[in-house]
Design an enzyme around this catalytic site. Structure first.
Site, PDB file in Angstrom:
ATOM      1  N   ARG A 159       0.863  -1.187   0.000  1.00 13.99           N
ATOM      2  CA  ARG A 159       0.000   0.000   0.000  1.00 13.99           C
ATOM      3  C   ARG A 159       0.888   1.221   0.000  1.00 13.99           C
ATOM      4  O   ARG A 159       1.321   1.727   1.038  1.00 13.99           O
ATOM      5  CB  ARG A 159      -0.920  -0.018   1.225  1.00 13.99           C
ATOM      6  CG  ARG A 159      -2.023  -1.054   1.135  1.00 13.99           C
ATOM      7  CD  ARG A 159      -2.879  -0.858  -0.099  1.00 13.99           C
ATOM      8  NE  ARG A 159      -4.172  -1.548   0.010  1.00 13.99           N
ATOM      9  CZ  ARG A 159      -5.108  -1.517  -0.940  1.00 13.99           C
ATOM     10  NH1 ARG A 159      -4.873  -0.885  -2.091  1.00 13.99           N
ATOM     11  NH2 ARG A 159      -6.245  -2.143  -0.764  1.00 13.99           N
ATOM     12  N   GLU A 181     -14.292  -9.766  -6.844  1.00  8.10           N
ATOM     13  CA  GLU A 181     -13.051  -9.507  -6.118  1.00  8.10           C
ATOM     14  C   GLU A 181     -12.606 -10.724  -5.304  1.00  8.10           C
ATOM     15  O   GLU A 181     -11.421 -11.019  -5.202  1.00  8.10           O
ATOM     16  CB  GLU A 181     -13.208  -8.293  -5.183  1.00  8.10           C
ATOM     17  CG  GLU A 181     -13.327  -6.965  -5.907  1.00  8.10           C
ATOM     18  CD  GLU A 181     -12.007  -6.472  -6.506  1.00  8.10           C
ATOM     19  OE1 GLU A 181     -10.944  -7.089  -6.256  1.00  8.10           O
ATOM     20  OE2 GLU A 181     -12.051  -5.478  -7.238  1.00  8.10           O
ATOM     21  N   GLU A 216      -3.297  -6.607 -13.343  1.00 14.99           N
ATOM     22  CA  GLU A 216      -1.928  -6.258 -13.717  1.00 14.99           C
ATOM     23  C   GLU A 216      -1.363  -5.265 -12.708  1.00 14.99           C
ATOM     24  O   GLU A 216      -2.044  -4.328 -12.295  1.00 14.99           O
ATOM     25  CB  GLU A 216      -1.938  -5.610 -15.109  1.00 14.99           C
ATOM     26  CG  GLU A 216      -0.626  -5.748 -15.849  1.00 14.99           C
ATOM     27  CD  GLU A 216      -0.670  -4.943 -17.140  1.00 14.99           C
ATOM     28  OE1 GLU A 216       0.416  -4.569 -17.608  1.00 14.99           O
ATOM     29  OE2 GLU A 216      -1.767  -4.697 -17.654  1.00 14.99           O
TER      30      GLU A 216
END
Lengths: 175, 175
Positions: free
Chosen positions: A58, A88, A134
């Site tokens: 993150r 997801e 990606e």
């Protein structure tokens, strides 16, 4: 209060900033700076023995591997929160689930950002096919239920903490 | 990963947006859009019978009266999270506390925003002087502890949910 105007002052890829003007019941008016957001989903996917989380970098907070629930933005046109959560969960941890329950909706930072998270509990898990996007570097993490408190202690992501703590409390498990 | 450059693309009053470039262990580089934030604090202020919350308008999410923990931004130069929490508790709910415990640090939306919240439990409460800032419309809410689950159900603010749920779980209450 009532929104009486809205002006985009910065259009980014994720972070679009608006200045909206509000009128209050006493007749006064004020501008507020708001970060736009399409909303997001997060999923507590579990069976009787474990739940599934992810670790990922993150950049915004300088963390190489933050422990989080599977989650994602509502960035596909026309997709519902449930459909987004189903997509997801399979993309990030390679699971499908037969039982889905919407547990809670909440705002991540209502002082300045629109982002609303819809939290699901998912069970009845089956094998699917992990397929991270990606440029996404996602590690799948199995958390045995007896290690739930350790996961809560490690976790420093608000949406994931809300999900883990509601799951721990048994809140949202009822209809 | 390593941050190799940073460029401010929008400078707002609260929401400043940067594009930072990162280099990853495999040598690849990527740009990330990041909303800057100074950080914030939130406080579970309680005695044996109740805790104190606030209701306030949150324009960013279109809510007239969101139920939240007392909280605030780290926007005073040189102020520590504890000092900020002590100031905010007195300003927002008119209480001082003799016992302060830092319970958790977490990010509200680590996918795109820097904001980190430091959560405190505060007890040993004494009367202080409420003094909301100009333009702040804050209602003080006493929550009896037997109504804690109802407050969790009403609450839709992530930082407050984390605080209420950790308090409910008795997590953070130990040293």
């Amino acid at each position: 209060m009532e929104r009486i105007s809205s002006k985009t002052v910065h259009e980014g890829e994720i972070a679009t900033v608006r200045i909206d003007r509000f009128r209050y019941p006493d007749g006064s008016e004020r501008d507020r700076e708001i970060v736009s957001h399409p909303g997001a989903v997060a999923i507590v996917a579990h069976d009787e023995e474990r739940l599934w989380m992810v670790r990922q970098p993150r950049e915004a907070v300088g963390e190489d591997a933050l422990l989080e629930l599977p989650a994602g933005k509502l960035d596909v046109e026309g997709e519902s929160p449930l459909e987004c959560a189903q997509r997801e969960l399979e993309e990030e941890v390679g699971k499908r689930a037969t039982d889905w329950r919407e547990v809670k909706r909440f705002y991540t930072s209502p002082g300045f950002a629109e982002e609303e998270v819809t939290l699901f509990f998912a069970s009845g898990l089956e094998e699917g096919e992990a397929n991270p996007g990606e440029g996404e570097d996602i590690e799948i993490v199995e958390v045995p239920l007896e290690r739930l408190d350790a996961a809560i202690e490690e976790c420093v992501d608000a949406k994931s903490l809300v999900g883990l703590l509601l799951f721990r409390a048994g809140l949202g498990a009822q209809d």
